[in-house]
Scaffold this active site. Structure first.
Site, PDB file in Angstrom:
ATOM      1  CD  GLU A  35      12.291  28.781  80.230  1.00  0.00           C
ATOM      2  OE1 GLU A  35      12.524  29.313  81.340  1.00  0.00           O
ATOM      3  OE2 GLU A  35      12.592  29.947  79.265  1.00  0.00           O
ATOM      4  CB  CYS A  43      21.929  32.395  86.112  1.00  0.00           C
ATOM      5  SG  CYS A  43      23.639  31.782  86.627  1.00  0.00           S
ATOM      6  CB  CYS A  48      26.019  34.314  85.874  1.00  0.00           C
ATOM      7  SG  CYS A  48      24.583  35.023  86.511  1.00  0.00           S
ATOM      8  CE  LYS A  51      29.708  37.263  84.339  1.00  0.00           C
ATOM      9  NZ  LYS A  51      28.730  38.236  85.156  1.00  0.00           N
ATOM     10  CE1 TYR A  99      21.487  24.893  86.097  1.00  0.00           C
ATOM     11  CE2 TYR A  99      19.295  25.787  86.689  1.00  0.00           C
ATOM     12  CZ  TYR A  99      20.802  25.500  86.871  1.00  0.00           C
ATOM     13  OH  TYR A  99      21.421  26.592  87.496  1.00  0.00           O
ATOM     14  CE1 TYR A 180      27.022  43.174  90.216  1.00  0.00           C
ATOM     15  CE2 TYR A 180      25.527  44.911  90.184  1.00  0.00           C
ATOM     16  CZ  TYR A 180      26.198  43.865  91.075  1.00  0.00           C
ATOM     17  OH  TYR A 180      26.077  43.759  92.403  1.00  0.00           O
ATOM     18  CD  GLU A 184      29.775  41.474  85.116  1.00  0.00           C
ATOM     19  OE1 GLU A 184      30.017  41.026  86.532  1.00  0.00           O
ATOM     20  OE2 GLU A 184      28.873  40.851  84.591  1.00  0.00           O
ATOM     21  CB  ALA A 343      31.963  39.217  92.356  1.00  0.00           C
ATOM     22  CG  HIS A 439      53.898  36.003 103.815  1.00  0.00           C
ATOM     23  ND1 HIS A 439      53.499  37.392 103.392  1.00  0.00           N
ATOM     24  CD2 HIS A 439      55.349  35.804 103.433  1.00  0.00           C
ATOM     25  CE1 HIS A 439      54.915  37.695 102.678  1.00  0.00           C
ATOM     26  NE2 HIS A 439      55.508  36.953 102.879  1.00  0.00           N
ATOM     27  CD  GLU A 444      50.593  38.574 103.407  1.00  0.00           C
ATOM     28  OE1 GLU A 444      51.129  38.158 104.537  1.00  0.00           O
ATOM     29  OE2 GLU A 444      50.985  38.147 102.383  1.00  0.00           O
TER      30      GLU A 444
HETATM   31  P1  NDP Z   1      22.357  48.263  86.294  1.00  0.00           P
HETATM   32  O1  NDP Z   1      21.227  48.599  86.843  1.00  0.00           O
HETATM   33  O2  NDP Z   1      23.719  47.704  87.092  1.00  0.00           O
HETATM   34  O3  NDP Z   1      23.373  49.349  85.457  1.00  0.00           O
HETATM   35  C1  NDP Z   1      22.253  49.962  84.755  1.00  0.00           C
HETATM   36  C2  NDP Z   1      23.078  51.215  83.933  1.00  0.00           C
HETATM   37  O4  NDP Z   1      22.433  51.796  83.050  1.00  0.00           O
HETATM   38  C3  NDP Z   1      23.455  52.151  84.915  1.00  0.00           C
HETATM   39  O5  NDP Z   1      24.743  52.749  85.030  1.00  0.00           O
HETATM   40  C4  NDP Z   1      22.489  53.447  84.754  1.00  0.00           C
HETATM   41  O6  NDP Z   1      22.978  54.637  84.868  1.00  0.00           O
HETATM   42  C5  NDP Z   1      22.357  53.276  83.300  1.00  0.00           C
HETATM   43  N1  NDP Z   1      21.270  53.810  82.627  1.00  0.00           N
HETATM   44  C6  NDP Z   1      20.026  53.422  82.897  1.00  0.00           C
HETATM   45  N2  NDP Z   1      19.172  54.223  82.179  1.00  0.00           N
HETATM   46  C7  NDP Z   1      19.710  54.858  81.221  1.00  0.00           C
HETATM   47  C8  NDP Z   1      19.446  55.544  80.102  1.00  0.00           C
HETATM   48  N3  NDP Z   1      18.402  56.072  79.755  1.00  0.00           N
HETATM   49  N4  NDP Z   1      20.388  56.361  79.537  1.00  0.00           N
HETATM   50  C9  NDP Z   1      21.637  55.757  79.638  1.00  0.00           C
HETATM   51  N5  NDP Z   1      22.143  55.073  80.629  1.00  0.00           N
HETATM   52  C10 NDP Z   1      21.291  54.512  81.628  1.00  0.00           C
HETATM   53  O7  NDP Z   1      22.115  47.184  85.065  1.00  0.00           O
HETATM   54  P2  NDP Z   1      22.669  46.087  84.208  1.00  0.00           P
HETATM   55  O8  NDP Z   1      21.898  46.020  83.083  1.00  0.00           O
HETATM   56  O9  NDP Z   1      24.071  46.357  84.339  1.00  0.00           O
HETATM   57  O10 NDP Z   1      22.551  44.882  85.159  1.00  0.00           O
HETATM   58  C11 NDP Z   1      21.245  44.447  85.728  1.00  0.00           C
HETATM   59  C12 NDP Z   1      21.294  43.904  86.880  1.00  0.00           C
HETATM   60  O11 NDP Z   1      21.967  42.212  86.761  1.00  0.00           O
HETATM   61  C13 NDP Z   1      22.237  44.236  87.730  1.00  0.00           C
HETATM   62  O12 NDP Z   1      21.760  45.455  88.724  1.00  0.00           O
HETATM   63  C14 NDP Z   1      22.648  42.914  88.803  1.00  0.00           C
HETATM   64  O13 NDP Z   1      21.974  43.027  89.627  1.00  0.00           O
HETATM   65  C15 NDP Z   1      22.399  42.112  87.949  1.00  0.00           C
HETATM   66  N6  NDP Z   1      23.783  41.553  87.410  1.00  0.00           N
HETATM   67  C16 NDP Z   1      24.640  41.038  88.325  1.00  0.00           C
HETATM   68  C17 NDP Z   1      25.860  40.699  87.822  1.00  0.00           C
HETATM   69  C18 NDP Z   1      26.859  39.935  88.639  1.00  0.00           C
HETATM   70  O14 NDP Z   1      26.408  39.629  89.656  1.00  0.00           O
HETATM   71  N7  NDP Z   1      28.159  39.812  88.385  1.00  0.00           N
HETATM   72  C19 NDP Z   1      26.319  40.642  86.237  1.00  0.00           C
HETATM   73  C20 NDP Z   1      25.557  41.335  85.531  1.00  0.00           C
HETATM   74  C21 NDP Z   1      24.181  41.653  86.022  1.00  0.00           C
HETATM   75  P3  NDP Z   1      22.460  55.190  86.454  1.00  0.00           P
HETATM   76  O15 NDP Z   1      23.633  54.595  87.545  1.00  0.00           O
HETATM   77  O16 NDP Z   1      22.769  56.756  86.360  1.00  0.00           O
HETATM   78  O17 NDP Z   1      21.238  54.966  86.837  1.00  0.00           O
END
Ligand code: NDP
Length: 460
Positions: A35, A43, A48, A51, A99, A180, A184, A343, A439, A444
């Site tokens: 690492e 995470c 996660c 956050k 960990y 996401y 968030e 979520a 309830h 529900e």
């Molecule tokens: P996402 O892929 O969810 O979202 C990326 C966003 O950036 C999309 O809205 C995308 O638009 C936009 N985007 C991409 N390229 C450009 C650009 N060149 N200009 C402007 N906008 C752009 O990525 P995140 O970074 O939010 O999260 C990464 C991943 O991490 C998630 O997909 C998820 O799997 C994981 N994650 C999970 C969480 C949870 O479980 N609660 C919390 C945070 C992350 P478009 O939709 O148009 O492509």
């Protein structure tokens, strides 16, 4: 094995790598994990967990508003960012320590440093003059934030990684992206009193989610004070004496103190030496794997975000378990990516499992039955809040199985974990309805939805 230093060498001590390393060492194999930063990975260290602490800190402001409706009063209630940061960092350090300790207890050797593949059986720890050989190698290096480097002024923008350590809470922030992380963090900053703008290039946030969820959430986060600008992108970011001016393609100019890009994450494969080991990437730049997480090199596997299959911590952990069972327990397994609940910790949060209505319309040949309810949560009765909860069930019209559950509202991440059991088990709407309600709760509604949305059953 006698020819190698280790049976298994894992690169990356995140959720997936740690689980695979521990299971394999507990099974009697000689295992090391390298690492380059801190044990725990995205995470625990910069995803996660921190956050969620930020979300919980931020939600307090809303809880105080509700409390006032119930007769409480708070004189001088205020939030101190440095106090929060310190508490968060202490807890993250504690978790990272657990960990690392668990790796030690399982007999895994922890190697601090950046591991690079020299060939299919050899890794070098950069700058340390250390080389190790292993019979098998597992790559679990995760992902890293991506931002559009060609955008003028992008060097002034931060990503979520820096957002966890801002020296002070800004007065104004602009967040680019609609996924996401963008929604968030918009909720986090708005809840902490920061003037927050969210800019997304598409017609609505959270592409890929159910359209009702997207529309409902966009409306709800605006009620919480977030300015949402849709169908819009940056032209450039300009640093001035008073802040950062965001020049948008539609001619808008918005000045903020911090600009955060949440425009996706990419697999962490840079300078890993994949070519030297015969590990190929797919067209999207992720490590190419078969269903058992095996790469194009015979003795090398890859799990988690570096494979860009479903980038969620619990999925990486399941991929690690499946890898271990397949490779070391003579029990070939691959993870089933269907009906994985997820979520979004926006405010209000989103909980989803299974198919969106439009996905179900494409895959259910006899069409779908859709049940939707929107209501004010009881908790807000005394607050005058306009906030509404959305609950939606998508049912395969032929089999009557509930194939999708979508909730926007308080506690939806907790609810969706339980709903996911029923969806994964393939239970029918009648079986959901045979379950007696608890309830008074919001949940529900999930077992009392009677009215089909009109015109729902036609296939798409
Ligand atoms: P996402 O892929 O969810 O979202 C990326 C966003 O950036 C999309 O809205 C995308 O638009 C936009 N985007 C991409 N390229 C450009 C650009 N060149 N200009 C402007 N906008 C752009 O990525 P995140 O970074 O939010 O999260 C990464 C991943 O991490 C998630 O997909 C998820 O799997 C994981 N994650 C999970 C969480 C949870 O479980 N609660 C919390 C945070 C992350 P478009 O939709 O148009 O492509």
């Amino acid at each position: 094995m006698a020819d190698y230093d280790y049976d298994l060498f894992v690169i990356g001590a995140g959720s997936g790598g740690v689980r695979a390393a521990r299971l394999t060492a507990l099974g009697g194999k000689k295992v090391a994990v390298a690492e380059e930063y801190r044990v725990g990975g995205t995470c625990v260290i910069r995803g996660c967990v921190p956050k969620k602490f930020m979300v919980m800190a931020s939600e307090v402001s809303h809880a105080l508003e509700i409390a006032e409706g119930y007769g409480w009063s708070f004189d001088n209630a205020k939030f101190d960012w440095p106090t929060f940061l310190e508490a968060k960092d202490v807890e993250i350090a504690r978790l990272s320590g657990i960990y690392a300790a668990n790796l030690g207890k399982a007999g895994v050797e922890l190697v601090h440093g950046r591991a690079v593949l020299k060939d299919a059986h050899t890794v070098e720890i950069i700058g340390k003059n250390q080389t190790f050989t292993a019979e098998k190698i597992l790559i679990a290096t995760g992902g890293r934030p991506w931002k559009p480097e060609s955008l003028p002024g992008i060097e002034h923008a931060i990503t979520s990684e820096e957002a966890f350590h801002l020296p002070q809470l800004p007065k104004r922030i602009l967040i680019a992206g609609g996924g996401y992380i963008a929604v968030e963090f918009a909720g986090i900053f708005a809840g902490l009193g920061v003037e927050t703008t969210l800019i997304y290039r598409g017609p609505n946030i959270l592409r890929g989610f159910d359209d009702d969820v997207r529309a409902h959430l966009a409306g709800e986060i605006e009620k919480r004070g977030i300015k949402v600008v849709l169908g819009c992108q940056h032209e450039k970011i300009e640093k001035t004496a008073t802040g950062l001016v965001n020049h948008l393609e539609n001619g808008m100019k918005l000045e903020t103190d911090v600009v955060m890009f949440a425009t996706g994450r990419i697999p962490h494969v840079k300078d890993l030496g994949l070519e030297a080991a015969g590990v190929e990437l797919n067209d999207e730049g992720a490590i190419k794997v078969d269903p058992y997480s095996k790469t194009t090199a015979d003795n090398i596997w890859a799990i988690g975000d570096v494979t860009d299959r479903m980038n969620l911590t619990p999925v990486a952990i399941r991929e690690a378990v499946a890898f271990h069972q397949t490779v070391y327990r003579d029990n070939p397994q691959h993870f089933d990516y269907e009906a994985v609940a997820t979520a979004v910790f926006s405010q209000p949060p989103v909980g989803v499992v299974g198919l969106s209505e439009s996905e179900a319309r494409r895959s259910c040949s006899a069409g779908v039955d859709v049940y939707v309810t929107r209501f004010r949560p009881m908790k807000y009765a005394f607050t005058g809040s306009e906030e509404r909860v959305l609950m939606k069930l998508v049912v395969d019209a032929q089999s009557q199985r509930v194939v999708g559950v979508h909730i926007v509202g308080p506690d939806s991440p907790e609810m969706i974990q339980l709903a996911a059991i029923a969806v994964k088990a393939g239970l029918t709407k009648a079986q959901w309805d045979a379950t007696c309600a608890v309830h008074p709760t919001m949940a529900e509604e999930l077992v009392t939805l009677k009215e089909k949305q009109s015109g729902a059953t036609s296939a798409g």
